[in-house]
Design an enzyme around this catalytic site. Structure first.
Site, PDB file in Angstrom:
ATOM      1  N   TYR A 101       0.843  -1.188   0.000  1.00 52.65           N
ATOM      2  CA  TYR A 101       0.000   0.000   0.000  1.00 52.65           C
ATOM      3  C   TYR A 101       0.888   1.250   0.000  1.00 52.65           C
ATOM      4  CZ  TYR A 101      -3.107   3.547   2.061  1.00 52.65           C
ATOM      5  OH  TYR A 101      -3.809   4.682   2.319  1.00 52.65           O
ATOM      6  N   ASP A 173       0.203  -8.369   6.167  1.00 46.93           N
ATOM      7  CA  ASP A 173      -0.954  -7.485   6.102  1.00 46.93           C
ATOM      8  C   ASP A 173      -2.045  -8.243   5.354  1.00 46.93           C
ATOM      9  OD1 ASP A 173      -2.896  -5.576   5.420  1.00 46.93           O
ATOM     10  OD2 ASP A 173      -1.434  -3.954   5.294  1.00 46.93           O
ATOM     11  N   LYS A 198     -11.532  -1.102   5.987  1.00 43.15           N
ATOM     12  CA  LYS A 198     -11.897  -1.654   4.699  1.00 43.15           C
ATOM     13  C   LYS A 198     -13.003  -2.703   4.826  1.00 43.15           C
ATOM     14  CE  LYS A 198      -8.585   0.911   2.983  1.00 43.15           C
ATOM     15  NZ  LYS A 198      -7.836   1.358   4.172  1.00 43.15           N
TER      16      LYS A 198
END
Length: 386
Positions: A101, A173, A198
């Site tokens: 990310y 993650d 999310k």
């Protein structure tokens, strides 16, 4: 002055009560000592923990199979920061997946070196490359199972074996895949991270993170760091997240099924250069995805259209009824453009190396009816490329 006690009731609330209190009163100094020493469970100051956070942490612990109570943070990046800043020190070295990310990439490229922590960014699908990047001072490997936004699949089993062999922490993650698709602890993770903002919460009204460690001492270090750094999650956000978790399995399954339909549809549209979805046989990591995810390919689809920024703008305008926004995991489908959002800090050349052109989009598929959603994308692509 003490507040008036709640009325007694023989029944109980169906919904977990929201507990916004910042301070919790103890009867005596001895009682407070017992709480801080761990001999008596109780809350003291909400920065150090509160009921709504523990309820959500316990729910995710069950989903992930975490052996100790996980730690909630005020955002997903709070959880990433807790791991990197709470466990590493000057002189240490950490290896990260080169397609993490965008904010994780920035922290590793700019913030950690400023603090004397060296970093290397390596393809997580290439165990030999990760092995070559290892140093005597390497303490940690951090990867996403499925990368954001290019949807590459890490060689988790190979990296887990390498981390164990080298005696370093293996951090996963698991935000994209979620424990519905992938049990990170079962595949060798020492630490698991989530952005609850999310898909787990799923309604674009929560900002939370989660982190849990296999080793109790490491888990305790993470908790102490988050308390000291003030990464306290809001009780209200925790309360909303618990509500989202109740429908998570249903939302995940529906969105994932629609994602597969959309990926196939996009692959047949004129002007779409490529479609990236792990279930597709043309995905570069399809075989690994099959072995790791066992049919649970998540709700994310990425694709690239012909043309530059003008075409991207036309596509976003043409996707009527869908939100163009730098987020994922909502009940509605959202479209993001990494070049102008998550990866905007990278140069165009660096984005090109990672496979993100101006025509590259990431889609977080929601709960819309599949045929109607495909029609929206057909019109948007036509508007962009003719």
């Amino acid at each position: 002055m003490r507040p008036t006690p709640l009325p007694e009731s023989a029944s109980r609330p169906v919904v977990t009560p929201l507990s916004p209190s910042v301070v919790y009163a103890s009867d005596t100094p001895d009682m407070l000592d017992a709480q801080y020493d761990g001999d008596l469970h109780g809350y003291t100051y909400s920065r150090e923990g509160h009921p709504n956070a523990d309820v959500v942490a316990q729910a995710i612990d069950r989903m992930e199979g975490a052996p100790h109570l996980g730690v909630l943070t005020s955002s997903g990046m709070g959880a990433v920061s807790a791991v990197l800043l709470g466990l590493l020190k000057a002189g240490d070295h950490v290896i990260g997946g080169n397609q993490l990310y965008g904010r994780s990439l920035r922290m590793m490229a700019e913030d950690l070196p400023r603090l004397g922590i060296e970093t290397s960014m390596v393809d997580p699908g290439d165990v030999d490359a990760v092995r070559a990047a290892m140093r005597p001072e390497t303490k940690m490997i951090l990867v996403e199972v499925v990368s954001n936004p290019t949807l590459r699949v890490a060689d988790v089993l190979g990296l887990s074996a390498l981390a164990k062999e080298a005696g370093v922490l293996f951090v996963i993650d698991n935000t994209f895949t979620t424990p519905r698709a992938f049990k990170a602890f079962d595949h060798g993770a020492d630490i698991v991270i989530h952005s609850l903002t999310k898909l787990l919460s799923g309604h674009s009204d929560v900002m939370l993170g989660y982190v849990a460690a296999r080793d109790k001492a490491t888990n305790d270090r993470l908790r102490v760091f988050t308390v000291t750094a003030g990464m306290t999650p809001s009780p209200f956000d925790c309360w909303l997240a618990e509500r989202g978790l109740l429908s998570f399995d249903l939302r995940y399954d529906r969105a994932q099924a629609t994602a597969a339909v959309l990926a196939e549809h996009l692959g047949g549209l004129k002007g779409v250069k490529r479609v990236i979805y792990p279930a597709r046989h043309d995905h570069p990591d399809h075989a690994r995805a099959e072995a790791l995810l066992k049919g649970q390919y998540c709700n994310m689809v990425s694709f690239e259209i012909d043309g530059g920024r003008a075409a991207a703008n036309a596509f976003a305008r043409g996707a009527e009824g869908l939100n163009f926004a730098p987020t994922l995991g909502d009940v509605g489908t959202t479209i993001s453009h990494p070049a102008s959002s998550s990866h905007r800090a990278l140069t165009a050349e660096k984005r090109a190396e990672l496979g993100m052109s101006e025509g590259f989009f990431r889609v977080s598929v929601g709960l819309e009816e599949p045929t109607a959603l495909c029609d929206v994308f057909s019109r948007a692509v036509e508007a962009a490329v003719g």
